[in-house]
Design an enzyme around this catalytic site. Structure first.
Site, PDB file in Angstrom:
ATOM      1  N   THR A 278       0.610  -1.038  -0.235  1.00  0.00           N
ATOM      2  CA  THR A 278      -0.344   0.310   0.333  1.00  0.00           C
ATOM      3  C   THR A 278       1.020   1.362   0.652  1.00  0.00           C
ATOM      4  O   THR A 278       0.881   1.874  -0.668  1.00  0.00           O
ATOM      5  CB  THR A 278      -0.671   0.023   1.619  1.00  0.00           C
ATOM      6  OG1 THR A 278      -1.786  -1.356   1.436  1.00  0.00           O
ATOM      7  CG2 THR A 278      -2.024   1.376   1.141  1.00  0.00           C
TER       8      THR A 278
ATOM      9  N   ASP B 168      -5.741  -2.793  -6.827  1.00  0.00           N
ATOM     10  CA  ASP B 168      -4.986  -3.961  -5.706  1.00  0.00           C
ATOM     11  C   ASP B 168      -5.720  -5.006  -6.304  1.00  0.00           C
ATOM     12  O   ASP B 168      -6.954  -5.045  -6.625  1.00  0.00           O
ATOM     13  CB  ASP B 168      -4.827  -3.010  -5.184  1.00  0.00           C
ATOM     14  CG  ASP B 168      -4.092  -3.062  -3.358  1.00  0.00           C
ATOM     15  OD1 ASP B 168      -3.255  -4.477  -4.204  1.00  0.00           O
ATOM     16  OD2 ASP B 168      -4.688  -2.944  -2.243  1.00  0.00           O
TER      17      ASP B 168
ATOM     18  N   ARG C  63      -1.423 -11.664   9.021  1.00  0.00           N
ATOM     19  CA  ARG C  63      -2.088 -10.408   9.453  1.00  0.00           C
ATOM     20  C   ARG C  63      -1.778  -9.966  10.651  1.00  0.00           C
ATOM     21  O   ARG C  63      -1.244  -9.309  10.821  1.00  0.00           O
ATOM     22  CB  ARG C  63      -3.596 -10.603   9.437  1.00  0.00           C
ATOM     23  CG  ARG C  63      -4.378 -11.161   8.555  1.00  0.00           C
ATOM     24  CD  ARG C  63      -4.100 -10.531   6.935  1.00  0.00           C
ATOM     25  NE  ARG C  63      -3.302 -10.665   6.504  1.00  0.00           N
ATOM     26  CZ  ARG C  63      -2.962 -10.465   5.282  1.00  0.00           C
ATOM     27  NH1 ARG C  63      -3.121  -8.716   5.438  1.00  0.00           N
ATOM     28  NH2 ARG C  63      -1.894 -10.918   4.734  1.00  0.00           N
TER      29      ARG C  63
END
Length: 803
Positions: free
Chosen positions: A65, A251, A682
């Site tokens: 990102t 994305d 994550r």
DNA sequence: AGTTATTAAACGAGC
DNA sequence: TTTAATAACT
């Protein structure tokens, strides 16, 4: 205890940025650009790429990102690309919002607003609205959610006189959805249908599309299909869009489906400034048509593509990364990527065996409490992941009991509530008079004296006269099947809706060229310049009221407000509160819209349409707010793209993860593994994985098998614990005593009634017991009633009385 | 006509 | 377990 890691560098603010003009006057020295200074070599390579195709293969947590936002900033500030020429497509609205925010920190607010950042679906919804006239749709067309789709399929089945028994709407819809994702229209589908099932589906598909067309409605897949059609059939539109969107960024490219691929490539084919970012190892949406080949074959489509690999991970500890990497290596169909990190080794990944789901929840809560109290991780820094939504309940209960704040990523749940669906249905009908599905939903909700029979008569008349249902309402008096009282009720309803339309500046002077019924209304030159100019028709009266007040007015006028205010089945007033929340969401939307419009005028009508569009496209994660200071609960699918210092993954058991339906298909099995990989990656500091020995699903307790994925993890990075026996004696006893008590009660109940005995039921009256079927809590009795015939009742619920 | 009770049916992930 | 459809009652 893990040493404190510094994870803040990822999001560090960029200071003293020069804007483009300053740049051009005073060129920066090589290597001292604050936009690029803190990037690694591969990151910088991607961020500074300007023209031509670019593929960024970004491993989990590799700062993807960041690269995207820097590249956008670089394009705008350093290269001088006008911000409105940039289109960035993200996977969720939330991701879009975050990206816009992060870009806004690099460029000016104004520039950031000019950049289009949105999801495929919202882009398509807006384009369709903008070019509605070219698609024979009103700009206020409806977007049907799953429930609406199901209604539409049922209508189609009814019209075709097909029994729903063999063709459950959900199953048919998923088949249709797959077809649409591949841009297979009803004709093409019918052509390739050879067996009875697909031939029937072909008929249903065709009819379903007719129903949607009649209602001036699109389902989610249609948003993509229609956009693809728009681009294919209207070269002028395509040219406009290509002109407007000169720099494309897409994305999560590994999760794009065929129709998205077609759209993206059509837009990018000319200038070829198309940048795809993603990670094949994180492709987890194959079941909804995502085609992993889109990313794998990017270089085939664009042989001159520059390919950048980001393999350094900035997110997780060495242990977490090692475990995730070991797992994903078990996938056979995969390009290897060597993920590495300079982060600390950190704590080992904890794999724990617990007794059952309650113990599991309890354990997680204890751990979280410890991380919060002793390691000072805020609640917002922790998350619980699970494969299926139904696992959330137990952990919710445990968190609530412990007094820990939590939020669930289930953004759509709010809009699925009856009271909200009703309220929204009113708004839909107001802006889309063709929407019969929503009209029939609200015509007698709340009850206003329009019976089922009356509605049927109206529908029949609409079909006979070949008119939209709403138009028939006004001529209801001519229908002999409808009595005077019902006629009055219908007319009152129609009048009410028309009043609302007037408030929006929509007029319907009987079958004249009323703008809302008139699809051939003058083509106002809609340029892609302003996606916010929504409708072709402008409000004819100055209406001072706000979106919020309009929604309030509809709630009050319709009687929904009053109905839920006095609802006896809802003493807490929860439903009324939900309606209140809808009003505030309208207010919120209005505020945001005004801010983004920056003083440009909008009509109330436009606001309502835009609002409806937004609420149709909310995703589950969209509602999650990380700074809320609450533990986040979500499915593994929803977790994509997020990160949390502390992560707990529940129910890592065979049948759940991997899911039982994936067992037979090796490709699905690999997708399950990727899903697990996504969950693992994550986690920043602590990853805990749990599986229970026994799990109760749908009221059935069954022993479980630990997930096969657990066997694939390297033990030197794990801390394996089995606490399923600890304290489980008391818990176990409680549990069994609970079960035993139930069984005992059932046995007693069974013993109480013997075949041949006379009993009385509050509804069915007198009857004689035929058989007793002892099944624990589900013990059933077959009883022959004098008047009601033979019934099978569950003793626990049937309030039987012995005589 | 409208509300309430009962029974049946669904249970994978979601824009 | 939850929700949706159906039947029965007021």
């Amino acid at each position: 205890m893990a040493p404190d890691l510094d994870f803040s560098h990822e999001r560090g603010p960029i200071r003293h940025l020069l804007n483009y003009r300053e740049m051009s006057q005073e060129p920066m020295q090589v290597g001292s650009d604050p936009l690029l200074d803190d990037l690694t070599e591969p990151q910088r390579e991607a961020a500074t790429h300007v023209d031509g195709p670019l593929l960024v293969l970004a491993g989990a947590g590799s700062g993807k990102t960041r690269v995207i936002t820097r590249r956008i900033a670089h394009l705008v500030l350093r290269v001088g690309i006008p911000p409105w020429n940039v289109l960035a497509i993200t996977f969720t609205n939330k991701a879009a919002g975050e990206m816009r925010e992060r870009v806004a920190k690099l460029v000016s607010e104004r520039q950031a607003r000019a950049i289009t950042v949105c999801t495929f679906h919202s882009l398509c919804a807006r384009l369709i609205r903008q070019y509605a006239h070219k698609l024979e749709l009103p700009p206020g067309y409806s977007i049907y959610d799953t429930a609406d789709q199901s209604r539409a399929v049922k209508n189609a089945l009814e019209a075709l006189e097909i029994n729903t028994g063999n063709f459950p709407p959900a199953k048919v819809l998923s088949t249709i959805s797959s077809a649409k994702n591949e841009l297979i229209d009803p004709d093409a589908y019918a052509a390739s249908a050879h067996d009875f099932y697909s031939k029937t589906v072909a008929k249903i598909y065709r009819k379903y599309q007719e129903v949607l067309a009649q209602n001036k409605a699109l389902d989610f897949d249609d948003l993509l299909v229609q956009t693809a059609n728009l681009i294919r059939n209207h070269p002028d539109v395509l040219a406009e869009l290509r002109e407007r969107y000169q720099y494309l960024l897409i994305d999560e490219y590994q999760d794009t489906n065929h129709s998205q691929f077609i759209i993206a490539n059509a837009l990018g084919a000319q200038h070829r400034n198309i940048c795809a970012t993603g990670d094949p190892d994180q492709s987890i949406y194959g079941w909804r048509g995502a085609n992993i080949r889109n990313i794998l074959e990017f270089e085939t489509h664009y042989p001159d593509a520059k390919v950048v690999r980001l393999e350094q991970n900035y997110r997780s500890t060495k242990n977490i990364l090692a475990v995730a990497d070991a797992l994903i290596r078990n996938n056979k169909h995969r390009k290897h990527k060597s993920l590495w990190t300079e982060n600390e080794a950190g704590d080992p990944v904890r794999v724990v065996t617990v007794y059952d789901e309650r113990k599991e929840a309890q354990w997680v809560v204890e751990q979280f409490q410890d991380w919060h109290d002793n390691k000072k991780v805020p609640w917002g820094g922790m998350a619980v992941f699970y494969r299926i939504n139904s696992l959330s309940r137990v952990i919710e209960d445990a968190l609530r009991t412990a007094g820990i704040p939590y939020q669930i990523a289930r953004g759509t749940a709010f809009y699925e509530r009856k009271e909200i669906k009703d309220a929204v249905a009113y708004l839909r009908v107001i802006v889309n008079p063709f929407d019969e599905v929503n009209l029939t939903r609200i015509i007698n909700t709340p009850a206003r004296g329009i019976s089922e029979a009356t509605v049927e008569a109206l529908r029949a008349a609409a079909v006979a006269q070949n008119k939209p249902l709403f138009e028939v309402l006004r001529s209801v008096a001519s229908l002999t099947a409808v009595n005077a009282r019902a006629v009055a009720a219908v007319l009152r309803f129609a009048k009410m809706v028309e009043e609302w339309r007037k408030a929006l500046g929509i007029f319907e002077n009987n079958n004249a060229r009323s703008p809302i019924f008139d699809l051939n209304a003058p083509d106002t030159p809609t340029s892609a310049d302003d996606l916010h100019s929504i409708e072709n028709q402008k409000s004819k009266i100055e209406n001072p009221s706000t979106l919020r007040s309009f929604v309030e007015r509809v709630l009050v006028d319709s009687g929904l407000h009053e109905h839920y205010r006095t609802d006896k089945t809802d003493p807490e007033g929860e439903r009324l509160a939900n309606l209140g929340e809808l009003v505030s969401s309208a207010q919120q939307f209005e505020d945001d819209l005004e801010a983004s419009l920056d003083g440009r005028p909008t009509t109330l009508h436009e606001k309502v349409t835009a609002y409806l569009e937004q609420i149709s496209l909310v995703s589950d994660v969209d509602t999650v707010n990380p700074d809320q200071g609450a533990v986040t609960l979500m499915t593994l699918h929803a977790a994509k793209g997020l990160e949390f210092p502390v992560v707990a993954m529940l129910g890592v058991e065979d049948g759940l993860l991997p899911h039982s339906r994936a067992q037979t298909n090796p490709h699905e099995m690999e997708e399950e593994r990727r899903l697990c990989f996504v969950g693992f990656t994550r986690a920043q500091r602590m990853l805990m994985v749990s599986h229970a020995r026994y799990r109760t699903i749908f009221g059935q307790t069954t022993p479980t098998i630990p997930s096969r994925f657990l066997n694939e993890l390297p033990s030197n990075h794990l801390q394996v614990e089995d606490i399923s026996n600890e304290e489980s004696w008391t818990a176990g006893e409680d549990r069994f005593s609970g079960i035993n008590a139930q069984r005992e009660a059932a046995r007693e109940a069974a013993a109480q009634y013997r075949p041949g005995e006379l009993v009385r039921h509050p509804q069915f009256g007198l009857g004689r017991v035929l058989t007793i079927n002892p099944m624990g809590a589900q013990t059933r009795a077959q009883i022959a009633f004098n008047t009601a015939g033979v019934k099978t009742l569950i003793l626990q619920y049937a309030r039987l009385e012995k005589i």
